[in-house]
Write a protein that holds these residues in place. Structure first.
Motif, PDB file in Angstrom:
ATOM      1  N   ALA A  85       0.838  -1.195   0.000  1.00 36.76           N
ATOM      2  CA  ALA A  85       0.000   0.000   0.000  1.00 36.76           C
ATOM      3  C   ALA A  85       0.874   1.246   0.000  1.00 36.76           C
ATOM      4  N   GLN A  86       0.488   2.220  -0.818  1.00 34.65           N
ATOM      5  CA  GLN A  86       1.268   3.437  -0.979  1.00 34.65           C
ATOM      6  C   GLN A  86       0.602   4.609  -0.261  1.00 34.65           C
ATOM      7  N   GLU A  87       1.402   5.452   0.327  1.00 37.95           N
ATOM      8  CA  GLU A  87       0.889   6.679   0.938  1.00 37.95           C
ATOM      9  C   GLU A  87       0.706   7.726  -0.153  1.00 37.95           C
ATOM     10  N   ARG A  88      -0.457   8.336  -0.194  1.00 41.19           N
ATOM     11  CA  ARG A  88      -0.762   9.342  -1.192  1.00 41.19           C
ATOM     12  C   ARG A  88      -0.856  10.718  -0.549  1.00 41.19           C
ATOM     13  N   LYS A  89      -0.393  11.720  -1.260  1.00 38.68           N
ATOM     14  CA  LYS A  89      -0.491  13.095  -0.788  1.00 38.68           C
ATOM     15  C   LYS A  89      -1.605  13.800  -1.555  1.00 38.68           C
ATOM     16  N   PRO A  90      -2.346  14.665  -0.912  1.00 38.61           N
ATOM     17  CA  PRO A  90      -3.458  15.333  -1.596  1.00 38.61           C
ATOM     18  C   PRO A  90      -2.975  16.202  -2.741  1.00 38.61           C
ATOM     19  N   GLY A  91      -3.717  16.117  -3.861  1.00 37.70           N
ATOM     20  CA  GLY A  91      -3.429  16.958  -5.015  1.00 37.70           C
ATOM     21  C   GLY A  91      -2.181  16.603  -5.784  1.00 37.70           C
ATOM     22  N   GLN A  92      -1.555  15.477  -5.481  1.00 36.60           N
ATOM     23  CA  GLN A  92      -0.284  15.143  -6.120  1.00 36.60           C
ATOM     24  C   GLN A  92      -0.456  14.395  -7.429  1.00 36.60           C
ATOM     25  N   LEU A  93      -1.429  13.483  -7.509  1.00 35.21           N
ATOM     26  CA  LEU A  93      -1.493  12.563  -8.649  1.00 35.21           C
ATOM     27  C   LEU A  93      -2.922  12.354  -9.120  1.00 35.21           C
ATOM     28  N   MET A  94      -3.076  12.267 -10.437  1.00 38.74           N
ATOM     29  CA  MET A  94      -4.300  11.788 -11.078  1.00 38.74           C
ATOM     30  C   MET A  94      -3.917  10.623 -11.973  1.00 38.74           C
ATOM     31  N   GLN A  95      -4.638   9.522 -11.862  1.00 34.72           N
ATOM     32  CA  GLN A  95      -4.399   8.354 -12.707  1.00 34.72           C
ATOM     33  C   GLN A  95      -5.497   8.254 -13.758  1.00 34.72           C
ATOM     34  N   LEU A  96      -5.115   7.853 -14.975  1.00 35.77           N
ATOM     35  CA  LEU A  96      -6.058   7.729 -16.096  1.00 35.77           C
ATOM     36  C   LEU A  96      -5.918   6.342 -16.707  1.00 35.77           C
ATOM     37  N   ASP A  97      -7.070   5.744 -17.009  1.00 38.07           N
ATOM     38  CA  ASP A  97      -7.056   4.406 -17.614  1.00 38.07           C
ATOM     39  C   ASP A  97      -8.377   4.175 -18.328  1.00 38.07           C
TER      40      ASP A  97
END
Length: 497
Positions: free
Chosen positions: A122-134
């Motif tokens: 499991a990865q720690e995510r920071k707000p507003g850092q990443l958007m994933q598209l698929d």
């Protein structure tokens, strides 16, 4: 045998009261059972005798050594496949009723002696850092538009920190669908994140020459898109979809959620694509409503969007050939013959082509898929073909001049009844009629004509669709005027006098 929780309750109550009967009642057990555990001072697991003997013959004893060898040599083998393999052997002694026992034994073997399994971190995510598209295929939803099956995909954008999601219907994993899906998601948010993550789709990346095994390079159009929205592109390793786990997981949840709402709706048929799009958007908005708190954290650190959006189409300027055809991105399309020699402006959208002459919009055409192909509309060439019917027989795109199998049957019947050239001329008149009326109306009459014996012609089909109205000339009733006659006579008398 009592549970560990009952034992703990029993000992706790006995320590408080010192009375076995009351402690047994509160621990929900018989007083004799309670006395046994209190006097032993051991928990149920310690008192239970371990079984070192079998209560019945082992049905797998004969085949198990061979099973373990097979599983060790090929760990990807499924338990059911191995079971069916031995079940087909008469000497194995296995029966259908042994399936569950076999499954349990294989599961236990894999847990104790099998190979190491893949671990997901499991990865720690920071707000507003990443958007994933698929993209994800949605044909299993079995949606129809006016009873016609809709084969489509969703281009989905996900914010891993808040699980916010937005999906756009599309027909392929193309760059244009990527642009449309991304811009639709960013428009819903009103802001953009720092990074945009994708897999190694050809819409975003390409193989680098003479660099086998190296990461794929980004396409120029994709880099231009990221630059416009100030996004830093990131991608995953080739053939490692688990690295894109957030959006992959939400792809499954999206289709499961849509499936449930389709069941509640009571129908999978929609009157139009627009109605289906509104349905999907409603489901997404309801899902995102529960994520507003964490989404607000993301929006607080995201950046503003640029003033304008990028065009969601590619532009071409083909010249219409003398065959009334134009080529757009390796595909051939027919256009009305009056446009021969003109340079058109074509906007190639994800699902259609919009054709312009200068700034004037002319018409739309469905977009062809694949590497090559041709889309010829008989309405565009039927008038010239009537002037040159001999060109029909060897016309390169002749198959496009049969709107359905009924029309093909009508052509064959007319040629058989009247000969090749007269039959072709009759068939071309049928196509002219279909262009004037409709393919469906003419086809309905053709079905009746093909079922009848004897010869017939295109004019008979025309008369059935629109009978020729005979013009009746109505003569106005003549009422003589005696006053005018008297005036004429007076003039004659005066002249004589």
């Amino acid at each position: 045998m009592i549970t560990q929780q009952q034992y703990k309750r029993l000992m706790s109550e006995y320590d408080k009261t010192g009375k076995i009967i009351i402690s047994a009642m509160k621990a929900d057990m018989d007083r004799h059972t309670a006395r046994k555990y209190i006097e032993a001072g051991q928990c149920p697991a310690q008192l239970q005798a371990k079984h070192t003997w079998r209560t019945r013959p082992d049905p797998l004893e004969k085949v198990w050594p061979e099973v373990t060898r097979m599983l060790a040599d090929a760990p990807e083998l499924e338990a059911k496949t191995v079971f069916e393999h031995f079940l087909a052997r008469p000497d194995s002694g296995l029966e259908e009723s042994h399936l569950r026992t076999f499954f349990r034994r294989v599961r236990h073997w894999r847990a104790t002696q099998g190979p190491e399994r893949e671990v997901f971190f499991a990865q720690e995510r920071k707000p507003g850092q990443l958007m994933q598209l698929d993209w994800t295929y949605a044909r299993e939803l079995q949606v129809t538009i006016q009873d016609q099956a809709l084969d489509h995909l969703f281009c989905q954008c996900v914010l891993p920190y808040s699980d916010w999601q937005w999906a756009t219907r599309c027909i392929s994993e193309s760059f244009l669908s990527l642009v449309g899906g991304l811009q639709a998601a960013l428009a819903q948010l009103g802001k953009s994140p720092e990074h945009l993550g994708t897999d190694n789709s050809s819409a975003a990346t390409h193989e680098l020459e003479q660099m086998a095994g190296r990461p794929r390079g980004y396409n120029a159009d994709y880099l231009e898109l990221c630059t416009h929205y100030d996004l830093t592109p990131v991608t995953i390793n080739v053939n490692c979809p688990h690295e894109h786990g957030d959006v992959e997981s939400l792809n499954r949840h999206l289709k499961r959620r849509l499936e449930q709402h389709l069941i509640l709706r009571g129908s999978r048929d929609f009157a139009s694509l627009e109605e289906y799009d509104r349905f999907v958007q409603g489901v997404l908005k309801a899902a995102n409503a529960k994520r507003q708190k964490r989404l607000a954290e993301e929006l607080a650190v995201m950046r503003r969007l640029p003033a304008g959006r990028l065009a969601e189409y590619r532009e071409y300027e083909p010249v219409v050939s003398s065959q009334s055809l134009m080529r757009v991105n390796k595909h051939t399309y027919s256009v009305p013959s009056r446009l021969i020699g003109h340079t058109l402006r074509v906007e190639q959208h994800e699902a259609e082509l919009k054709v312009y002459l200068g700034r004037e919009f002319l018409f739309c055409l469905p977009r062809l898929r694949g590497d090559r192909g041709a889309l010829v509309d008989f309405r565009h060439v039927i008038t010239p073909l009537l002037r040159k019917p001999g060109a029909f027989i060897h016309y390169r795109h002749r198959e496009a001049l049969y709107p359905s199998t009924v029309y093909r049957g009508a052509h064959d019947r007319l040629v058989s009844d009247h000969g090749e050239r007269p039959g072709v001329i009759e068939y071309l008149h049928l196509l002219k009629l279909a262009a004037e009326e409709s393919v469906e109306r003419v086809e309905a009459v053709l079905r009746e004509q093909l079922a009848l014996p004897g010869k017939w012609r295109a004019v008979q089909v025309r008369e059935q669709l629109a009978p020729v109205a005979r013009r009746v000339i109505e003569l106005a009733g003549l009422t003589p005027s005696l006053k005018a006659y008297d005036t004429l006579l007076e003039g004659e008398v005066a002249h004589v006098g």
